[in-house]
Every structure is written in structure tokens, then in C-alpha cells.
Design a protein around this motif. Structure first.
Motif, PDB file in Angstrom:
ATOM      1  N   THR A   5     -25.273  -8.400 -34.916  1.00  0.00           N
ATOM      2  CA  THR A   5     -26.724  -8.536 -35.040  1.00  0.00           C
ATOM      3  C   THR A   5     -27.260  -9.449 -33.953  1.00  0.00           C
ATOM      4  O   THR A   5     -28.325  -9.190 -33.372  1.00  0.00           O
ATOM      5  N   GLU A   6     -26.535 -10.500 -33.652  1.00  0.00           N
ATOM      6  CA  GLU A   6     -26.952 -11.431 -32.599  1.00  0.00           C
ATOM      7  C   GLU A   6     -27.041 -10.730 -31.247  1.00  0.00           C
ATOM      8  O   GLU A   6     -27.984 -10.942 -30.484  1.00  0.00           O
ATOM      9  N   GLN A   7     -26.076  -9.881 -30.940  1.00  0.00           N
ATOM     10  CA  GLN A   7     -26.083  -9.141 -29.681  1.00  0.00           C
ATOM     11  C   GLN A   7     -27.247  -8.156 -29.644  1.00  0.00           C
ATOM     12  O   GLN A   7     -27.901  -8.002 -28.611  1.00  0.00           O
ATOM     13  N   GLU A  12     -32.581  -6.602 -27.489  1.00  0.00           N
ATOM     14  CA  GLU A  12     -33.994  -6.266 -27.670  1.00  0.00           C
ATOM     15  C   GLU A  12     -34.906  -7.315 -27.047  1.00  0.00           C
ATOM     16  O   GLU A  12     -35.959  -6.987 -26.500  1.00  0.00           O
ATOM     17  N   SER A  13     -34.481  -8.566 -27.083  1.00  0.00           N
ATOM     18  CA  SER A  13     -35.250  -9.630 -26.435  1.00  0.00           C
ATOM     19  C   SER A  13     -35.297  -9.421 -24.930  1.00  0.00           C
ATOM     20  O   SER A  13     -36.351  -9.541 -24.302  1.00  0.00           O
ATOM     21  N   ARG A  14     -34.148  -9.099 -24.336  1.00  0.00           N
ATOM     22  CA  ARG A  14     -34.095  -8.846 -22.890  1.00  0.00           C
ATOM     23  C   ARG A  14     -34.910  -7.620 -22.519  1.00  0.00           C
ATOM     24  O   ARG A  14     -35.599  -7.607 -21.499  1.00  0.00           O
ATOM     25  N   VAL A  15     -34.845  -6.562 -23.334  1.00  0.00           N
ATOM     26  CA  VAL A  15     -35.620  -5.349 -23.064  1.00  0.00           C
ATOM     27  C   VAL A  15     -37.107  -5.678 -23.083  1.00  0.00           C
ATOM     28  O   VAL A  15     -37.864  -5.259 -22.204  1.00  0.00           O
ATOM     29  N   SER A  16     -37.542  -6.466 -24.069  1.00  0.00           N
ATOM     30  CA  SER A  16     -38.957  -6.849 -24.149  1.00  0.00           C
ATOM     31  C   SER A  16     -39.380  -7.681 -22.951  1.00  0.00           C
ATOM     32  O   SER A  16     -40.479  -7.502 -22.421  1.00  0.00           O
ATOM     33  N   ASN A  17     -38.520  -8.596 -22.523  1.00  0.00           N
ATOM     34  CA  ASN A  17     -38.857  -9.454 -21.392  1.00  0.00           C
ATOM     35  C   ASN A  17     -38.912  -8.691 -20.077  1.00  0.00           C
ATOM     36  O   ASN A  17     -39.698  -9.032 -19.194  1.00  0.00           O
ATOM     37  N   VAL A  87     -26.262  -2.746 -23.780  1.00  0.00           N
ATOM     38  CA  VAL A  87     -25.346  -2.322 -24.844  1.00  0.00           C
ATOM     39  C   VAL A  87     -23.967  -2.066 -24.266  1.00  0.00           C
ATOM     40  O   VAL A  87     -22.952  -2.492 -24.826  1.00  0.00           O
ATOM     41  N   ALA A  88     -23.898  -1.391 -23.132  1.00  0.00           N
ATOM     42  CA  ALA A  88     -22.602  -1.114 -22.502  1.00  0.00           C
ATOM     43  C   ALA A  88     -21.905  -2.412 -22.120  1.00  0.00           C
ATOM     44  O   ALA A  88     -20.690  -2.551 -22.307  1.00  0.00           O
ATOM     45  N   ARG A  89     -22.664  -3.363 -21.600  1.00  0.00           N
ATOM     46  CA  ARG A  89     -22.070  -4.644 -21.205  1.00  0.00           C
ATOM     47  C   ARG A  89     -21.490  -5.370 -22.415  1.00  0.00           C
ATOM     48  O   ARG A  89     -20.368  -5.868 -22.380  1.00  0.00           O
ATOM     49  N   TYR A  90     -22.248  -5.419 -23.509  1.00  0.00           N
ATOM     50  CA  TYR A  90     -21.764  -6.117 -24.700  1.00  0.00           C
ATOM     51  C   TYR A  90     -20.602  -5.388 -25.360  1.00  0.00           C
ATOM     52  O   TYR A  90     -19.707  -6.013 -25.909  1.00  0.00           O
ATOM     53  N   ARG A  91     -20.615  -4.086 -25.297  1.00  0.00           N
ATOM     54  CA  ARG A  91     -19.474  -3.329 -25.861  1.00  0.00           C
ATOM     55  C   ARG A  91     -18.221  -3.575 -25.041  1.00  0.00           C
ATOM     56  O   ARG A  91     -17.135  -3.679 -25.588  1.00  0.00           O
ATOM     57  N   ASN A  92     -18.358  -3.642 -23.720  1.00  0.00           N
ATOM     58  CA  ASN A  92     -17.195  -3.909 -22.862  1.00  0.00           C
ATOM     59  C   ASN A  92     -16.657  -5.316 -23.081  1.00  0.00           C
ATOM     60  O   ASN A  92     -15.459  -5.544 -22.995  1.00  0.00           O
ATOM     61  N   GLU A  93     -17.533  -6.272 -23.377  1.00  0.00           N
ATOM     62  CA  GLU A  93     -17.087  -7.644 -23.642  1.00  0.00           C
ATOM     63  C   GLU A  93     -16.334  -7.709 -24.984  1.00  0.00           C
ATOM     64  O   GLU A  93     -15.457  -8.532 -25.138  1.00  0.00           O
TER      65      GLU A  93
END
Length: 98
Positions: A5-7, A12-17, A87-93
């Protein structure tokens, strides 16, 4: 693999910014449309240059009017691309390292 949920909140915060402003795009379209400033702002430099060049054969004016309806879709595509990349970056991490 699912994101936490944090990710998801961070994404979504980055997308909005990073999302482009529709208001700014429409102002550029209205006041500086002859220079295709709205397309440059929306990250479409190649089509902006083509649009400026097409003004010489009057097709650009039709394209300029059509852009009135295309701006929201361009903004949404940009936001979706940012979201996919994050999403791809966080999934790879989250993948275990070998």
C-alpha cells in the motif's frame, strides 16, 4: 508480485506531482497555439514541429482545432506512462536477488 500500500501511495503521489496541467495546456493552446506551445509543453516536440510546418499548407489549423479534444488524452497517456514506469521499478525492487 503485489505492491505494498505504501508503494502504491508513493506511485500515485509521484504521478500527481508529474502530471501536466490541463489548464496550462489549454492556455498555451489558445494563446500560443500558432507556435504549438501546448504540444511542446505536453512533451510532444516532433508533432509540435510537424504542426508548425503544416501551418504553411493550412492543414495545421485543422490540427490545432483537433488538439482541443486531444489534450486530455495526451495528459492521461503521460500519467499512465509514469505510473507504469514506477510500478515496474517497484516490482523489480521487490524481486529477490540471486
Amino acid at each position: 508480485m503485489s505492491l505494498t500500500t505504501e508503494q502504491e501511495i508513493l506511485i500515485e503521489s509521484r504521478v500527481s506531482n508529474e502530471r501536466k496541467s490541463a489548464g496550462a495546456a489549454y492556455l498555451l493552446w489558445f494563446f500560443l497555439g500558432i507556435f504549438s506551445a501546448h504540444r511542446f509543453y505536453l512533451g510532444r516536440p516532433i508533432s509540435a514541429i510537424l504542426q508548425v510546418l503544416s501551418y504553411f499548407i493550412l492543414v495545421g489549423f485543422i490540427w490545432w482545432v483537433i488538439d482541443l479534444f486531444l489534450i486530455p488524452g495526451i495528459i492521461q497517456e503521460d500519467a499512465d506512462e509514469v505510473r507504469r514506469d514506477l510500478v515496474a521499478r517497484y516490482r523489480n525492487e521487490a524481486l529477490p536477488r540471486r
